[in-house]
Each structure stands twice: as C-alpha cells, then as structure tokens.
Design a protein around this motif. Sequence first.
Motif, mmCIF file in Angstrom:
data_model
loop_
_atom_site.group_PDB
_atom_site.id
_atom_site.type_symbol
_atom_site.label_atom_id
_atom_site.label_comp_id
_atom_site.label_asym_id
_atom_site.label_seq_id
_atom_site.Cartn_x
_atom_site.Cartn_y
_atom_site.Cartn_z
ATOM 1 N N CYS A 113 41.512 138.660 46.218
ATOM 2 C CA CYS A 113 40.424 138.056 47.011
ATOM 3 C C CYS A 113 39.396 137.421 46.084
ATOM 4 C CB CYS A 113 39.734 139.113 47.869
ATOM 5 S SG CYS A 113 40.628 139.546 49.349
ATOM 6 N N LEU A 114 39.052 138.130 45.012
ATOM 7 C CA LEU A 114 38.073 137.607 44.058
ATOM 8 C C LEU A 114 38.594 136.347 43.374
ATOM 9 C CD1 LEU A 114 36.890 141.017 42.609
ATOM 10 C CD2 LEU A 114 35.394 139.338 43.719
ATOM 11 N N ARG A 115 39.886 136.326 43.083
ATOM 12 C CA ARG A 115 40.465 135.138 42.445
ATOM 13 C C ARG A 115 40.418 133.947 43.394
ATOM 14 N NH1 ARG A 115 46.107 136.515 39.834
ATOM 15 N NH2 ARG A 115 46.028 134.287 39.368
ATOM 16 N N VAL A 116 40.747 134.185 44.677
ATOM 17 C CA VAL A 116 40.702 133.084 45.661
ATOM 18 C C VAL A 116 39.277 132.570 45.798
ATOM 19 C CG1 VAL A 116 41.149 132.398 48.049
ATOM 20 C CG2 VAL A 116 42.691 133.996 46.931
ATOM 21 N N ILE A 117 38.327 133.494 45.907
ATOM 22 C CA ILE A 117 36.924 133.086 46.040
ATOM 23 C C ILE A 117 36.476 132.308 44.796
ATOM 24 C CG2 ILE A 117 34.550 133.972 46.097
ATOM 25 C CD1 ILE A 117 35.558 136.121 48.025
ATOM 26 N N GLY A 118 36.925 132.775 43.634
ATOM 27 C CA GLY A 118 36.611 132.063 42.381
ATOM 28 C C GLY A 118 37.118 130.629 42.439
ATOM 29 N N ASN A 119 38.324 130.452 42.950
ATOM 30 C CA ASN A 119 38.892 129.099 43.073
ATOM 31 C C ASN A 119 38.123 128.269 44.106
ATOM 32 O OD1 ASN A 119 40.831 129.813 41.231
ATOM 33 N ND2 ASN A 119 42.487 130.041 42.712
ATOM 34 N N ILE A 120 37.806 128.896 45.246
ATOM 35 C CA ILE A 120 37.094 128.177 46.313
ATOM 36 C C ILE A 120 35.723 127.703 45.817
ATOM 37 C CG2 ILE A 120 35.921 128.521 48.550
ATOM 38 C CD1 ILE A 120 38.315 130.166 49.472
ATOM 39 N N SER A 121 35.103 128.517 44.961
ATOM 40 C CA SER A 121 33.741 128.193 44.512
ATOM 41 C C SER A 121 33.691 126.972 43.606
ATOM 42 C CB SER A 121 33.112 129.401 43.819
ATOM 43 O OG SER A 121 33.778 129.637 42.596
ATOM 44 N N ILE A 122 34.838 126.480 43.174
ATOM 45 C CA ILE A 122 34.865 125.253 42.371
ATOM 46 C C ILE A 122 34.524 124.052 43.257
ATOM 47 C CG2 ILE A 122 36.357 123.736 40.959
ATOM 48 C CD1 ILE A 122 35.795 126.437 39.641
ATOM 49 N N ASN A 123 34.888 124.162 44.524
ATOM 50 C CA ASN A 123 34.605 123.099 45.488
ATOM 51 C C ASN A 123 33.131 123.174 45.917
ATOM 52 O OD1 ASN A 123 34.383 122.360 48.533
ATOM 53 N ND2 ASN A 123 36.247 121.307 47.864
ATOM 54 N N HIS A 124 32.519 122.007 46.102
ATOM 55 C CA HIS A 124 31.087 121.973 46.412
ATOM 56 C C HIS A 124 30.764 122.741 47.712
ATOM 57 C CE1 HIS A 124 27.045 120.430 46.033
ATOM 58 N NE2 HIS A 124 27.073 120.078 47.305
ATOM 59 N N GLU A 125 31.499 122.430 48.764
ATOM 60 C CA GLU A 125 31.257 123.124 50.048
ATOM 61 C C GLU A 125 31.673 124.593 49.966
ATOM 62 O OE1 GLU A 125 32.784 121.079 53.609
ATOM 63 O OE2 GLU A 125 32.812 119.279 52.361
ATOM 64 N N GLY A 126 32.724 124.832 49.207
ATOM 65 C CA GLY A 126 33.193 126.213 49.027
ATOM 66 C C GLY A 126 32.135 127.051 48.337
ATOM 67 N N LYS A 127 31.477 126.441 47.346
ATOM 68 C CA LYS A 127 30.412 127.153 46.622
ATOM 69 C C LYS A 127 29.285 127.536 47.585
ATOM 70 C CE LYS A 127 29.554 125.811 42.496
ATOM 71 N NZ LYS A 127 29.171 124.997 41.343
ATOM 72 N N GLN A 128 28.939 126.593 48.493
ATOM 73 C CA GLN A 128 27.884 126.873 49.468
ATOM 74 C C GLN A 128 28.284 128.038 50.370
ATOM 75 O OE1 GLN A 128 24.779 125.394 49.424
ATOM 76 N NE2 GLN A 128 24.393 127.117 50.805
ATOM 77 N N GLU A 129 29.557 128.066 50.766
ATOM 78 C CA GLU A 129 30.034 129.184 51.604
ATOM 79 C C GLU A 129 29.921 130.510 50.852
ATOM 80 O OE1 GLU A 129 33.816 128.917 53.510
ATOM 81 O OE2 GLU A 129 33.274 127.138 54.678
ATOM 82 N N CYS A 130 30.202 130.459 49.543
ATOM 83 C CA CYS A 130 30.098 131.680 48.724
ATOM 84 C C CYS A 130 28.639 132.145 48.667
ATOM 85 C CB CYS A 130 30.621 131.426 47.311
ATOM 86 S SG CYS A 130 32.389 131.151 47.256
ATOM 87 N N ILE A 131 27.734 131.192 48.518
ATOM 88 C CA ILE A 131 26.302 131.534 48.469
ATOM 89 C C ILE A 131 25.874 132.133 49.811
ATOM 90 C CG2 ILE A 131 23.959 130.553 48.292
ATOM 91 C CD1 ILE A 131 25.273 128.450 46.316
ATOM 92 N N ASP A 132 26.301 131.472 50.907
ATOM 93 C CA ASP A 132 25.930 131.945 52.254
ATOM 94 C C ASP A 132 26.445 133.360 52.530
ATOM 95 O OD1 ASP A 132 24.811 129.480 52.618
ATOM 96 O OD2 ASP A 132 26.483 128.652 53.787
#
Lengths: 152, 93
Positions: A113-132
């Motif tokens: 899960c952490l690896r997927v989130i790490g990958n998602i956070s590379i994307n601009h919108e994905g990073k915002q979702e991680c912050i939210d």
Amino acid sequence: MLEDDELAVREATAFTFRRLSVNDDGCQRMVQNQVPEFMIQSFIKHSDDSIIASSDAQYLIHLLEAFVNLTFSDLGIEPLLGKEATFQFTKVFSEHYVMKTLGEHHSKVAELCLRVIGNISINHEGKQECIDNLVIEKAYHWMKINENRTYN
Amino acid sequence: MPDIVPDQITIAVFDRMIPKFKEVLLVDELEGHKVRDALKTLNELVHHQETSDMMIESEILQITAGLLKHVDGEVREQAALLLGAFALSAIGR
C-alpha cells in the motif's frame, strides 16, 4: 472475474492481472480496457472492515502488486484518482482492523500500500489526494524503529 | 462404440499434443472435471516455450478465454491461470 463467488477464481484473476502489469504494453492494455477501475472497486470492497477476511490476503497482495506496476506511469495512476483509492490504501496500512484480520500478511499488504501511495504521489493530483488523506502523518508509524520496519 | 471417443482425455505426443487438447476443449457440453483436467495439464505444459507457442498457434487462448464463464469454479480458476501464464508473452497478449 474479480467478483467471482469463489476465492480461488478471484486469486487466479488477480494473479493474471499482476503478470499482465509487469510490462508497459500489458499496463496499457489494462488501462484501455478499464481494468484498474474494476480492480480498485474490488480492492475497496474486499478490504472494507465489514467484509475483510484473512483468507483474502493473497488476493489483496496480487491486486496490490499489480497496482504497484500500474502506478509507475500517469496512465496507470489516473484511473485511480477520485475513486477513494488513496483513502483506502491509507486506511489499509494504518487501521487496526486490517492488522488484526490479516495477521502475518499485514506487513506485506501495508508495504505494498505504501509503495502504491508513493507512486501515486508522483502525480500532481495524486499528491493532493495524499495530502488530503494525511498520508504522511499516518505513514509515520512505519518510519519509527520497531519490528515492522523493513529497513535500517 | 466408436473407435475414437472425442472427449477422451489422452495426451498425444509431439505435434499432435496441443491440437488434441484443442479438439477436446471444443467438444460441446464436455463434463466440467474433464475440462478442468485438460486445463490443468495445459498449465503444466505451458512453461515449455515451444509448447506455449504451439498453444498460441492452435488458438488455445481464445478457447480458454471462453472458459472463463464456465459454470465450474475450478475450470474458471484454471482458465485464468493459463491466461496468466501468457501475460509475459508479447504474442500471447
């Protein structure tokens, strides 16, 4: 197939998607056929606290391995955005009910899960979702020295 | 009793091996356990490169894709595993 009544069929299907996601061509074919959308729906359903079962651990691991491969590019990340994917990945690695249910498999599931989130956070919108979803705060537990930490 | 029983699961040899499986899988209303056994054997054979190429040429993948909807869960499982074995093959995909 991902919602088949029999766990063995779901596992075999997730295994197939995991293998298919190993290379870029396979990932593209999956995205073209809306496979990530079905995968995330199934992941959310089977990792929900009302339905999660220890027998589902291997199924979830296959799905997560496929997500890790899919999210190496924006093409694979975009189908997961706005679908509560980041929320669910965060929930799975941080909430106690998952640890209690999955037992010995929890570390592997949390790591993926952490690896997927790490990958998602590379994307601009994905990073915002991680912050939210307060990912950094919730992931901090895994950075502290304890028996679950997999690096020194 | 006919000399050739079309749904008999026997393993033919050499170039006849995969076409024989194809014929068996194409038999209408073949019993679930026979389809499952045929797929299990194909899953064991698929790791051999030449055999897997032969399976692609013989359209085993298309037939297997159709078996994903089979009523027998074990057939669906074995069909998914067989398709998964081709996921890393460019021709298979």
